[in-house]
Design a protein around this motif. Sequence first.
Motif, PDB file in Angstrom:
ATOM      1  N   TYR A 133       2.252  -4.457   5.526  1.00  0.00           N
ATOM      2  CA  TYR A 133       1.072  -4.408   6.389  1.00  0.00           C
ATOM      3  C   TYR A 133       0.152  -5.612   6.122  1.00  0.00           C
ATOM      4  O   TYR A 133      -0.198  -6.347   7.035  1.00  0.00           O
ATOM      5  CB  TYR A 133       0.290  -3.111   6.144  1.00  0.00           C
ATOM      6  N   ASP A 134      -0.271  -5.773   4.867  1.00  0.00           N
ATOM      7  CA  ASP A 134      -1.247  -6.812   4.518  1.00  0.00           C
ATOM      8  C   ASP A 134      -0.586  -8.173   4.329  1.00  0.00           C
ATOM      9  O   ASP A 134       0.466  -8.280   3.692  1.00  0.00           O
ATOM     10  CB  ASP A 134      -1.979  -6.439   3.222  1.00  0.00           C
TER      11      ASP A 134
ATOM     12  N   PRO B 138      -7.176  -6.506   3.434  1.00  0.00           N
ATOM     13  CA  PRO B 138      -7.347  -6.018   4.807  1.00  0.00           C
ATOM     14  C   PRO B 138      -7.310  -4.508   5.014  1.00  0.00           C
ATOM     15  O   PRO B 138      -8.290  -3.917   5.492  1.00  0.00           O
ATOM     16  CB  PRO B 138      -6.222  -6.731   5.568  1.00  0.00           C
ATOM     17  N   LEU B 139      -6.209  -3.856   4.708  1.00  0.00           N
ATOM     18  CA  LEU B 139      -6.087  -2.433   4.998  1.00  0.00           C
ATOM     19  C   LEU B 139      -7.152  -1.621   4.261  1.00  0.00           C
ATOM     20  O   LEU B 139      -7.801  -0.737   4.837  1.00  0.00           O
ATOM     21  CB  LEU B 139      -4.694  -1.943   4.627  1.00  0.00           C
TER      22      LEU B 139
ATOM     23  N   ASP C  25      -4.391  -7.232   8.457  1.00  0.00           N
ATOM     24  CA  ASP C  25      -3.459  -6.106   8.469  1.00  0.00           C
ATOM     25  C   ASP C  25      -2.670  -6.207   9.766  1.00  0.00           C
ATOM     26  O   ASP C  25      -3.235  -6.123  10.861  1.00  0.00           O
ATOM     27  CB  ASP C  25      -4.245  -4.798   8.396  1.00  0.00           C
TER      28      ASP C  25
ATOM     29  N   SER D 252      -6.922  -1.149  12.917  1.00  0.00           N
ATOM     30  CA  SER D 252      -7.112  -2.422  12.228  1.00  0.00           C
ATOM     31  C   SER D 252      -7.588  -3.512  13.192  1.00  0.00           C
ATOM     32  O   SER D 252      -7.082  -3.651  14.296  1.00  0.00           O
ATOM     33  CB  SER D 252      -5.803  -2.847  11.562  1.00  0.00           C
TER      34      SER D 252
ATOM     35  N   ASN E 283       0.852  -1.180   0.000  1.00  0.00           N
ATOM     36  CA  ASN E 283       0.000   0.000   0.000  1.00  0.00           C
ATOM     37  C   ASN E 283       0.892   1.236   0.000  1.00  0.00           C
ATOM     38  O   ASN E 283       2.068   1.161   0.381  1.00  0.00           O
ATOM     39  CB  ASN E 283      -0.870   0.021   1.263  1.00  0.00           C
TER      40      ASN E 283
ATOM     41  N   TYR F  12      -5.805 -14.170   7.177  1.00  0.00           N
ATOM     42  CA  TYR F  12      -5.357 -12.932   6.526  1.00  0.00           C
ATOM     43  C   TYR F  12      -5.657 -11.753   7.437  1.00  0.00           C
ATOM     44  O   TYR F  12      -6.468 -11.860   8.370  1.00  0.00           O
ATOM     45  CB  TYR F  12      -5.988 -12.754   5.148  1.00  0.00           C
TER      46      TYR F  12
ATOM     47  N   ALA G 128      -4.896 -11.305   0.386  1.00  0.00           N
ATOM     48  CA  ALA G 128      -3.867 -10.347   0.810  1.00  0.00           C
ATOM     49  C   ALA G 128      -4.178  -8.929   0.355  1.00  0.00           C
ATOM     50  O   ALA G 128      -3.752  -7.955   0.980  1.00  0.00           O
ATOM     51  CB  ALA G 128      -2.503 -10.775   0.272  1.00  0.00           C
ATOM     52  N   SER G 129      -4.953  -8.803  -0.714  1.00  0.00           N
ATOM     53  CA  SER G 129      -5.263  -7.476  -1.251  1.00  0.00           C
ATOM     54  C   SER G 129      -6.258  -6.696  -0.401  1.00  0.00           C
ATOM     55  O   SER G 129      -6.405  -5.492  -0.553  1.00  0.00           O
ATOM     56  CB  SER G 129      -5.840  -7.611  -2.664  1.00  0.00           C
TER      57      SER G 129
ATOM     58  N   GLU H  15     -10.985  -2.687   5.367  1.00  0.00           N
ATOM     59  CA  GLU H  15     -11.253  -2.261   6.749  1.00  0.00           C
ATOM     60  C   GLU H  15     -11.395  -0.741   6.827  1.00  0.00           C
ATOM     61  O   GLU H  15     -12.255  -0.220   7.544  1.00  0.00           O
ATOM     62  CB  GLU H  15     -10.147  -2.740   7.678  1.00  0.00           C
TER      63      GLU H  15
ATOM     64  N   SER I 249       5.123  -8.084   6.744  1.00  0.00           N
ATOM     65  CA  SER I 249       4.684  -9.243   5.962  1.00  0.00           C
ATOM     66  C   SER I 249       5.603  -9.621   4.814  1.00  0.00           C
ATOM     67  O   SER I 249       5.371 -10.644   4.150  1.00  0.00           O
ATOM     68  CB  SER I 249       3.278  -8.968   5.400  1.00  0.00           C
TER      69      SER I 249
END
Length: 574
Positions: free
Chosen positions: A229-230, A295-296, A254, A419, A205, A252, A292-293, A299, A267
């Motif tokens: 992060y992810d 979480p951040l 963040d 998160s 990100n 999975y 993986a794409s 959320e 990560s």
Amino acid sequence: MPLPQVEEDHVLIEVAAAALNPIDHMRLLGYFKDTDSALPTVPGYDVAGVVVKLGSQARKFKAGMKYIGLSMSKAASLPVAIETAYEGLERAQISAGKSILVLRGAGGVGTHVIQILINKIKYEEGNVRNMLHKLEFSYLFFMLLALFFLSMAAASTDSIPSVNKAWVYSEYGKSADVLKIDPNVPVPDIKEDQVLIKVVAAALNPVDYKRMFGYFKATDSPLPTVPGYDVAGVVVKVGSQVTKFKVGDEVYGDLNEKAAQPKKFGSLAEYTAAEERVLALKPKNLSFVEAASLPLAIETAYEGLERTEFSAGKSILVLGGAGGVGTHVIQLAKHVFGASKVAATASTRKLELLRSLGADLAVDYTKEKFEELPEKFDVVYDTVGESDRAVKAVKEGGKVLTIVSGPAAPPIVHFALTSTGTVLEKLKPYLESGKVKPVLDPTSPYPFSKTVEAFAYLETSRATGKDNFEDLPEKFDVVYDAVGQSDRAVKAVKKGGKVVTVAGPITPPAFMFMLTSSGSILEKLNPYLESGKVKAVIDPNGPYPFSKTREAFAYLEASSRAMGKVVVYPIPSP
């Protein structure tokens, strides 16, 4: 309130006019509380008035003196802005024959940068490029569409090595300069509430490379750092207090609860540790790359909508609908929250993507201004940093939420993600049913060995499809950044050129300039001001009378990008 005491080198001024700057309301909001003077405070930086008393060592002035070349309101509009413009140009070593790009040329500082260049240094007009921030920066995409790469080894829980391969940096800077592969990084130990994950896929990100640039130095974990992060992977070990997961679970999340307070070990490694509370079980229908794409970005989208108290039947406008957060705001608003209408902005080639995600109205920002749409919205979700315009698109009593850091005044709400895996758990049914889908960048995934290339792509391509200053075919000797966009400004400068910025954070080779205010600059510029070659630029909404100072602040806070200076005048005599 008692009059201030006059020290030996001071003068007492009967104030006739004052001007407001963004720094005034930033101070009011407490941005400088650690270094500010003790409360209570009388705000205000810029002043124009008449000397009524002198200290014993004051030599330049006498009682009754006032500046006669300009009106008081015009004089008050100048000091902070014109001194910043002049000193910044000197710091950049600008000289005749050089080219310059001024970011936000319509602002208080920018208007004076342009005038000083044209009139004092005899620039050819064609060599000064002014990008009006209010027009040209309208749709900066925060490309939270992550880049993905698979770890080199397939997930396995058979054995846990003592060391693993990881990407590491030991100093701040660009990924190409500081990010290195290290095959002998110790596998992290886990705490009682953590699990050890065999990483299968990770996502990048913008916050990853901003952290690497040093934007979070004050709150970051100590170097060296494994970024990322992810994450998506397989649990291979659990702490004694973990109850939600077991060895072999596909998870999975963040890794960092607070984006600006990230962990030392992220990560981008074969193994990583994570608290149980930030993780969720991976939906079975999603690949590790797709998981993986999410979480951040998802959320942030979900928690932001909750913060606005969004609910069924409400309408929403999403600024930056094709970005990582925006694509999920559209889907969640439509398919989870039950929006009555979803509108979103993007460039021409991304409009069909918006419609496919559920947008009822796809707004082409290259052809129309969203704040001029005939309808207004219950909520405007700003992922691009255009809250000053967003307030014009929201209904009375509605809310504007922004995820871009900076000053915010009602009805604008600034939101920063905390998160948690519970959001991912709530959204699991929608992800498994396909109502909400991951949106992958078409260049991904990148193999683990190509992580530096993935960062390079992210650093240079997060705003694809826009018409912005860094896409200009020419490059400039100097870029004067009056808006805090040095990460983009560095792409518009010639090799060996300079980027001077008056607002952080800073991307090398840009350098921050903080004004040391001095009357000597005003004296140097006096001939240009008296001749009219350099003019004061006052926002058309001003001046505000002294009794309307609150309204002047409210205007400055709500617009944040006034055209010229906001002036308070007249200030009544006692």
